[in-house]
Design a protein around this motif. Structure first.
Motif, PDB file in Angstrom:
ATOM      1  N   TYR A   1      -0.915   5.304  11.167  1.00  9.06           N
ATOM      2  CA  TYR A   1      -1.848   5.677  10.104  1.00  9.06           C
ATOM      3  C   TYR A   1      -2.918   6.595  10.691  1.00  9.06           C
ATOM      4  CZ  TYR A   1      -0.163   1.747   7.240  1.00  9.06           C
ATOM      5  OH  TYR A   1       0.597   0.889   6.497  1.00  9.06           O
TER       6      TYR A   1
ATOM      7  N   VAL B   1      -6.362   7.598   9.464  1.00 11.46           N
ATOM      8  CA  VAL B   1      -7.290   7.184   8.417  1.00 11.46           C
ATOM      9  C   VAL B   1      -8.611   7.942   8.554  1.00 11.46           C
ATOM     10  CG1 VAL B   1      -8.499   5.235   7.359  1.00 11.46           C
ATOM     11  CG2 VAL B   1      -6.260   4.880   8.438  1.00 11.46           C
TER      12      VAL B   1
ATOM     13  N   HIS C   1     -12.262   8.051   7.231  1.00  6.73           N
ATOM     14  CA  HIS C   1     -13.182   7.172   6.512  1.00  6.73           C
ATOM     15  C   HIS C   1     -14.608   7.567   6.851  1.00  6.73           C
ATOM     16  CE1 HIS C   1     -14.721   3.756   4.380  1.00  6.73           C
ATOM     17  NE2 HIS C   1     -15.244   3.224   5.470  1.00  6.73           N
TER      18      HIS C   1
ATOM     19  N   ASP D   1      -0.482  -1.676   5.284  1.00  5.17           N
ATOM     20  CA  ASP D   1      -1.860  -1.305   4.959  1.00  5.17           C
ATOM     21  C   ASP D   1      -2.841  -2.420   5.296  1.00  5.17           C
ATOM     22  OD1 ASP D   1      -0.647   0.967   3.927  1.00  5.17           O
ATOM     23  OD2 ASP D   1      -0.963   0.398   1.837  1.00  5.17           O
TER      24      ASP D   1
ATOM     25  N   GLN E   1     -14.041   1.080   0.024  1.00  6.23           N
ATOM     26  CA  GLN E   1     -13.646   2.489   0.167  1.00  6.23           C
ATOM     27  C   GLN E   1     -12.645   2.656   1.301  1.00  6.23           C
ATOM     28  OE1 GLN E   1     -14.533   5.056  -1.877  1.00  6.23           O
ATOM     29  NE2 GLN E   1     -13.063   6.276  -0.741  1.00  6.23           N
TER      30      GLN E   1
ATOM     31  N   GLU F   1      -9.162   2.100   0.064  1.00  6.43           N
ATOM     32  CA  GLU F   1      -8.685   3.276  -0.665  1.00  6.43           C
ATOM     33  C   GLU F   1      -8.286   4.388   0.304  1.00  6.43           C
ATOM     34  OE1 GLU F   1     -11.231   4.663  -3.822  1.00  6.43           O
ATOM     35  OE2 GLU F   1     -11.895   2.600  -4.224  1.00  6.43           O
ATOM     36  N   ASN F   2      -9.080   4.578   1.342  1.00  5.28           N
ATOM     37  CA  ASN F   2      -8.781   5.633   2.311  1.00  5.28           C
ATOM     38  C   ASN F   2      -7.518   5.335   3.113  1.00  5.28           C
ATOM     39  OD1 ASN F   2     -10.960   7.110   1.453  1.00  5.28           O
ATOM     40  ND2 ASN F   2     -12.337   6.310   3.014  1.00  5.28           N
TER      41      ASN F   2
ATOM     42  N   LEU G   1      -4.938   3.777   1.844  1.00  6.66           N
ATOM     43  CA  LEU G   1      -3.859   4.109   0.906  1.00  6.66           C
ATOM     44  C   LEU G   1      -3.624   5.614   0.828  1.00  6.66           C
ATOM     45  CD1 LEU G   1      -4.647   1.640  -2.011  1.00  6.66           C
ATOM     46  CD2 LEU G   1      -2.759   1.490  -0.362  1.00  6.66           C
ATOM     47  N   LYS G   2      -4.680   6.416   1.030  1.00  2.00           N
ATOM     48  CA  LYS G   2      -4.564   7.873   0.972  1.00  2.00           C
ATOM     49  C   LYS G   2      -4.267   8.506   2.332  1.00  2.00           C
ATOM     50  CE  LYS G   2      -8.625   8.238  -1.170  1.00  2.00           C
ATOM     51  NZ  LYS G   2      -9.809   8.878  -1.762  1.00  2.00           N
ATOM     52  N   SER G   3      -4.203   7.696   3.385  1.00  3.75           N
ATOM     53  CA  SER G   3      -4.055   8.246   4.740  1.00  3.75           C
ATOM     54  C   SER G   3      -2.652   8.809   4.975  1.00  3.75           C
ATOM     55  CB  SER G   3      -4.345   7.162   5.777  1.00  3.75           C
ATOM     56  OG  SER G   3      -3.338   6.171   5.768  1.00  3.75           O
ATOM     57  N   TYR G   4      -2.579   9.710   5.944  1.00  4.79           N
ATOM     58  CA  TYR G   4      -1.272  10.158   6.405  1.00  4.79           C
ATOM     59  C   TYR G   4      -0.635   8.987   7.126  1.00  4.79           C
ATOM     60  CZ  TYR G   4      -2.795  14.931   5.483  1.00  4.79           C
ATOM     61  OH  TYR G   4      -3.238  16.067   4.885  1.00  4.79           O
ATOM     62  N   THR G   5       0.609   8.688   6.781  1.00  7.72           N
ATOM     63  CA  THR G   5       1.313   7.546   7.351  1.00  7.72           C
ATOM     64  C   THR G   5       2.693   7.989   7.794  1.00  7.72           C
ATOM     65  OG1 THR G   5       0.144   6.120   5.778  1.00  7.72           O
ATOM     66  CG2 THR G   5       2.012   5.159   6.931  1.00  7.72           C
TER      67      THR G   5
END
Length: 82
Positions: free
Chosen positions: A8, A10, A12, A32, A54, A57-58, A60-64
């Protein structure tokens, strides 16, 4: 049987004027939730505690990225934080 691990990346950041704290974490985790747990366990001063919602949420939006290697320990690989 080993569990699939992911890398991940992330982002943030807590935006100004609330704070100027945050950063980027590179984390190896199974999912996650484990990624969240590793980052929050590393937050020894609880600087980001009020922003944990937050952070989820970040994540979930991270490059994985799925990792090809097996038997890798979950951990924070690297971080850049302010």
């Amino acid at each position: 049987m080993t569990q699939q691990k992911f890398l991940y990346v992330v982002n943030h950041y807590v935006p100004f004027p609330q704070s100027e704290y945050g950063g980027v974490w590179n984390v190896i985790a199974e999912d996650d939730d484990e990624c969240f747990d590793l980052i929050t366990q590393d937050d020894s001063g609880n600087f980001y505690e009020s922003y944990y919602g937050q952070l989820r949420e970040n994540i979930l939006k991270s490059y994985t990225y799925a990792l090809a290697e097996e038997n890798i320990d979950s951990c924070i690989v690297d971080q850049f934080t302010t």
